[in-house]
Design an enzyme around this catalytic site. Structure first.
Site, PDB file in Angstrom:
ATOM      1  CB  CYS A 165      -0.957   0.003   1.190  1.00  0.00           C
ATOM      2  SG  CYS A 165      -2.033  -1.428   1.208  1.00  0.00           S
ATOM      3  CG  HIS A 168      -3.130   3.378   2.432  1.00  0.00           C
ATOM      4  ND1 HIS A 168      -3.618   3.042   1.191  1.00  0.00           N
ATOM      5  CD2 HIS A 168      -3.177   2.236   3.180  1.00  0.00           C
ATOM      6  CE1 HIS A 168      -3.939   1.759   1.195  1.00  0.00           C
ATOM      7  NE2 HIS A 168      -3.685   1.253   2.387  1.00  0.00           N
ATOM      8  CG  ASN A 215      -6.454  -0.989   1.549  1.00  0.00           C
ATOM      9  OD1 ASN A 215      -5.811  -0.500   0.619  1.00  0.00           O
ATOM     10  ND2 ASN A 215      -5.879  -1.553   2.593  1.00  0.00           N
TER      11      ASN A 215
HETATM   12  N1  ACO Z   1     -17.999  -8.860  10.126  1.00  0.00           N
HETATM   13  C1  ACO Z   1     -18.352  -9.123  11.388  1.00  0.00           C
HETATM   14  N2  ACO Z   1     -17.461  -9.435  12.342  1.00  0.00           N
HETATM   15  C2  ACO Z   1     -16.167  -9.458  12.008  1.00  0.00           C
HETATM   16  C3  ACO Z   1     -15.729  -9.184  10.688  1.00  0.00           C
HETATM   17  C4  ACO Z   1     -16.718  -8.877   9.732  1.00  0.00           C
HETATM   18  N3  ACO Z   1     -16.411  -8.587   8.458  1.00  0.00           N
HETATM   19  N4  ACO Z   1     -14.386  -9.288  10.656  1.00  0.00           N
HETATM   20  C5  ACO Z   1     -13.976  -9.584  11.896  1.00  0.00           C
HETATM   21  N5  ACO Z   1     -15.055  -9.707  12.712  1.00  0.00           N
HETATM   22  C6  ACO Z   1     -15.084 -10.019  14.129  1.00  0.00           C
HETATM   23  C7  ACO Z   1     -13.847 -10.749  14.599  1.00  0.00           C
HETATM   24  O1  ACO Z   1     -13.983 -12.134  14.372  1.00  0.00           O
HETATM   25  C8  ACO Z   1     -13.800 -10.407  16.060  1.00  0.00           C
HETATM   26  O2  ACO Z   1     -14.698 -11.209  16.716  1.00  0.00           O
HETATM   27  P1  ACO Z   1     -14.347 -11.768  18.197  1.00  0.00           P
HETATM   28  O3  ACO Z   1     -14.190 -10.550  19.061  1.00  0.00           O
HETATM   29  O4  ACO Z   1     -15.540 -12.605  18.537  1.00  0.00           O
HETATM   30  O5  ACO Z   1     -13.074 -12.533  18.053  1.00  0.00           O
HETATM   31  C9  ACO Z   1     -14.370  -8.980  16.102  1.00  0.00           C
HETATM   32  O6  ACO Z   1     -15.071  -8.801  14.863  1.00  0.00           O
HETATM   33  C10 ACO Z   1     -13.337  -7.906  16.241  1.00  0.00           C
HETATM   34  O7  ACO Z   1     -12.282  -8.144  15.311  1.00  0.00           O
HETATM   35  P2  ACO Z   1     -11.024  -7.225  15.258  1.00  0.00           P
HETATM   36  O8  ACO Z   1     -10.125  -7.705  14.156  1.00  0.00           O
HETATM   37  O9  ACO Z   1     -10.424  -7.083  16.601  1.00  0.00           O
HETATM   38  O10 ACO Z   1     -11.690  -5.818  14.825  1.00  0.00           O
HETATM   39  P3  ACO Z   1     -11.045  -4.412  14.720  1.00  0.00           P
HETATM   40  O11 ACO Z   1     -11.824  -3.440  15.491  1.00  0.00           O
HETATM   41  O12 ACO Z   1      -9.556  -4.426  14.915  1.00  0.00           O
HETATM   42  O13 ACO Z   1     -11.305  -4.053  13.172  1.00  0.00           O
HETATM   43  C11 ACO Z   1     -10.149  -4.113  11.066  1.00  0.00           C
HETATM   44  C12 ACO Z   1     -10.817  -4.922  12.167  1.00  0.00           C
HETATM   45  C13 ACO Z   1     -11.221  -3.294  10.359  1.00  0.00           C
HETATM   46  C14 ACO Z   1      -9.514  -5.075  10.088  1.00  0.00           C
HETATM   47  C15 ACO Z   1      -9.088  -3.163  11.668  1.00  0.00           C
HETATM   48  O14 ACO Z   1      -8.273  -3.868  12.576  1.00  0.00           O
HETATM   49  C16 ACO Z   1      -8.211  -2.544  10.626  1.00  0.00           C
HETATM   50  O15 ACO Z   1      -8.650  -1.752   9.804  1.00  0.00           O
HETATM   51  N6  ACO Z   1      -6.914  -2.848  10.661  1.00  0.00           N
HETATM   52  C17 ACO Z   1      -5.977  -2.278   9.706  1.00  0.00           C
HETATM   53  C18 ACO Z   1      -6.057  -3.025   8.447  1.00  0.00           C
HETATM   54  C19 ACO Z   1      -5.371  -2.263   7.378  1.00  0.00           C
HETATM   55  O16 ACO Z   1      -5.418  -1.059   7.357  1.00  0.00           O
HETATM   56  N7  ACO Z   1      -4.702  -2.934   6.486  1.00  0.00           N
HETATM   57  C20 ACO Z   1      -4.078  -2.156   5.442  1.00  0.00           C
HETATM   58  C21 ACO Z   1      -2.952  -2.765   4.870  1.00  0.00           C
HETATM   59  S1  ACO Z   1      -3.447  -3.747   3.512  1.00  0.00           S
HETATM   60  C22 ACO Z   1      -2.077  -3.892   2.498  1.00  0.00           C
HETATM   61  O17 ACO Z   1      -1.000  -3.426   2.761  1.00  0.00           O
HETATM   62  C23 ACO Z   1      -2.317  -4.687   1.215  1.00  0.00           C
END
Ligand code: ACO
Length: 342
Positions: free
Chosen positions: A129, A269, A299
């Site tokens: 990214c 980004h 993204n």
């Molecule tokens: N729908 C419903 N529930 C979900 C989903 C979904 N799509 N995805 C995950 N959950 C659940 C999980 O299983 C977890 O459940 P649990 O608590 O029972 O275990 C709960 O939701 C919370 O999951 P987390 O991963 O802790 O959620 P978080 O608040 O961290 O949000 C997210 C997740 C959106 C992925 C966030 O962490 C994020 O944006 N991280 C950065 C990702 C990013 O920016 N990547 C970019 C780089 S990509 C590249 O370089 C190609």
């Protein structure tokens, strides 16, 4: 940093040479829209979860048979038209992508052919990214040194081709798109004022595509296990992303000699609204100065910054002479920032 390094020239400092500016910009997103409501039918998720955790409402998905170089070529044509140039004017082609057409030849070579450009050098950059900012800096060096006059820099990704559509934690986040800029020198225009690039190779486990390369060649098992798809520990990436982007933005700004107040627009980004809000809050630049379009595109990896920059320019949000801050992070981990005078 050890004493020897600290005595060396600062990495990323803009060296004396020709100034380099963006002479043309363009972007492209495929027509097909995939909404959160459609994703609700594919995996165990809800529009509400996706919106509150990421801010993403919909994303674009490439058509059958449309590859990363096809997306990039569309954006490149638009950028060349914006610069008042044609494919024959291009001296060098750089494509940033994490989803190349194939392992080799490079996506840049495919794009050169599709564009009908001359047989000029063409190569890819792999910084996920952050790829567009890496490619922007590499292209800038070629123009600044006088080695080339017209460099085409493309950020293109078809992440839908490496997305695990059964993994709700990742498949709701990504989309396909491309953005491109044409870099040139023009006397009297300052253009790219400073850049900052960085990487931390110790963090590969939190964001990667494990199989399909030399470390884990493709087998029936790797395909069955969907190991050719993006794997991500979202929470870990989130924490590192905010700090990496803040550090990069602050350093690029310091090198540019500008203050925060002199920045008209920030192009971050487009990964997650909460990450962008955290950057806004901790940097002390209000959200009204941020260009955000992840609601529509998700993204799009290396395409995210040039697509948002193109939108901001086309909508008149960025005008000639405005100072713009670009900042990104991605798999690697990698990060990068640039300050431009438009
Ligand atoms: N729908 C419903 N529930 C979900 C989903 C979904 N799509 N995805 C995950 N959950 C659940 C999980 O299983 C977890 O459940 P649990 O608590 O029972 O275990 C709960 O939701 C919370 O999951 P987390 O991963 O802790 O959620 P978080 O608040 O961290 O949000 C997210 C997740 C959106 C992925 C966030 O962490 C994020 O944006 N991280 C950065 C990702 C990013 O920016 N990547 C970019 C780089 S990509 C590249 O370089 C190609």
């Amino acid at each position: 940093m050890n004493p020897v390094e600290s005595e060396a020239r600062e990495p990323g400092a803009v060296r004396p040479g020709r100034s380099v500016h963006i002479a043309g910009i363009g972007s492209y997103a495929p027509e097909r829209v995939l909404t959160n409501q459609e994703l609700e039918k594919m995996v165990d998720t809800t529009d509400e979860w996706i919106m509150t955790r990421s801010g993403i409402r919909e994303r674009r998905i490439a058509a059958e048979g449309q590859s990363t170089s096809d997306l990039g070529a569309e954006a490149a044509r638009a950028a060349l038209a914006d610069a008042g140039l044609g494919p024959g004017d291009v001296d060098l082609i750089i494509v940033a992508t994490a989803s190349p057409d194939m392992l080799f030849p490079s996506t840049a070579c495919q794009l050169q052919h599709k564009l009908g450009a001359r047989k000029v050098a063409a190569f890819d950059i792999s910084a996920a990214c952050s790829g567009f900012i890496y490619a922007l800096e590499v292209g800038r060096q070629f123009v600044a040194s006088g080695a080339h006059d017209t460099v085409l820099v493309v950020g293109a990704d078809k992440l839908s081709s490496i997305t695990d559509w059964t993994d709700r934690a990742t498949c709701v986040l990504f989309g396909d798109a491309a953005g491109a800029v044409v870099l040139r020198h023009e006397p009297g225009r300052r253009g790219i004022l400073s850049t900052l690039l960085g990487a931390d190779g110790s963090q590969k486990e939190i964001l990667n595509v494990p199989a399909g390369g030399s470390a884990m060649p493709a087998t029936e098992q790797t395909v069955r296990d969907r190991m050719h798809c993006i794997r991500m520990s979202g929470r870990e990436v989130f924490k590192l992303a905010v700090n990496a982007m803040l550090g990069a933005a602050r350093e690029a700004l310091a090198k540019s000699g500008l203050s925060l107040d002199e920045i008209s627009c920030v192009i971050p980004h487009q990964a997650n609204m909460r990450i962008i809000e955290a950057i806004s809050d901790r940097l002390g630049i209000g959200m009204e100065r941020f260009q955000v379009n992840l609601q529509q595109y998700g993204n799009t990896s290396a395409a995210s910054i040039p697509v948002a920059l193109d939108e901001a320019v086309k909508r008149g949000r960025i005008k000639r002479g405005d100072n713009v801050l670009l900042v990104a992070f991605g798999g690697g981990l990698t990060w990068g920032s640039a300050v431009l005078q438009w």
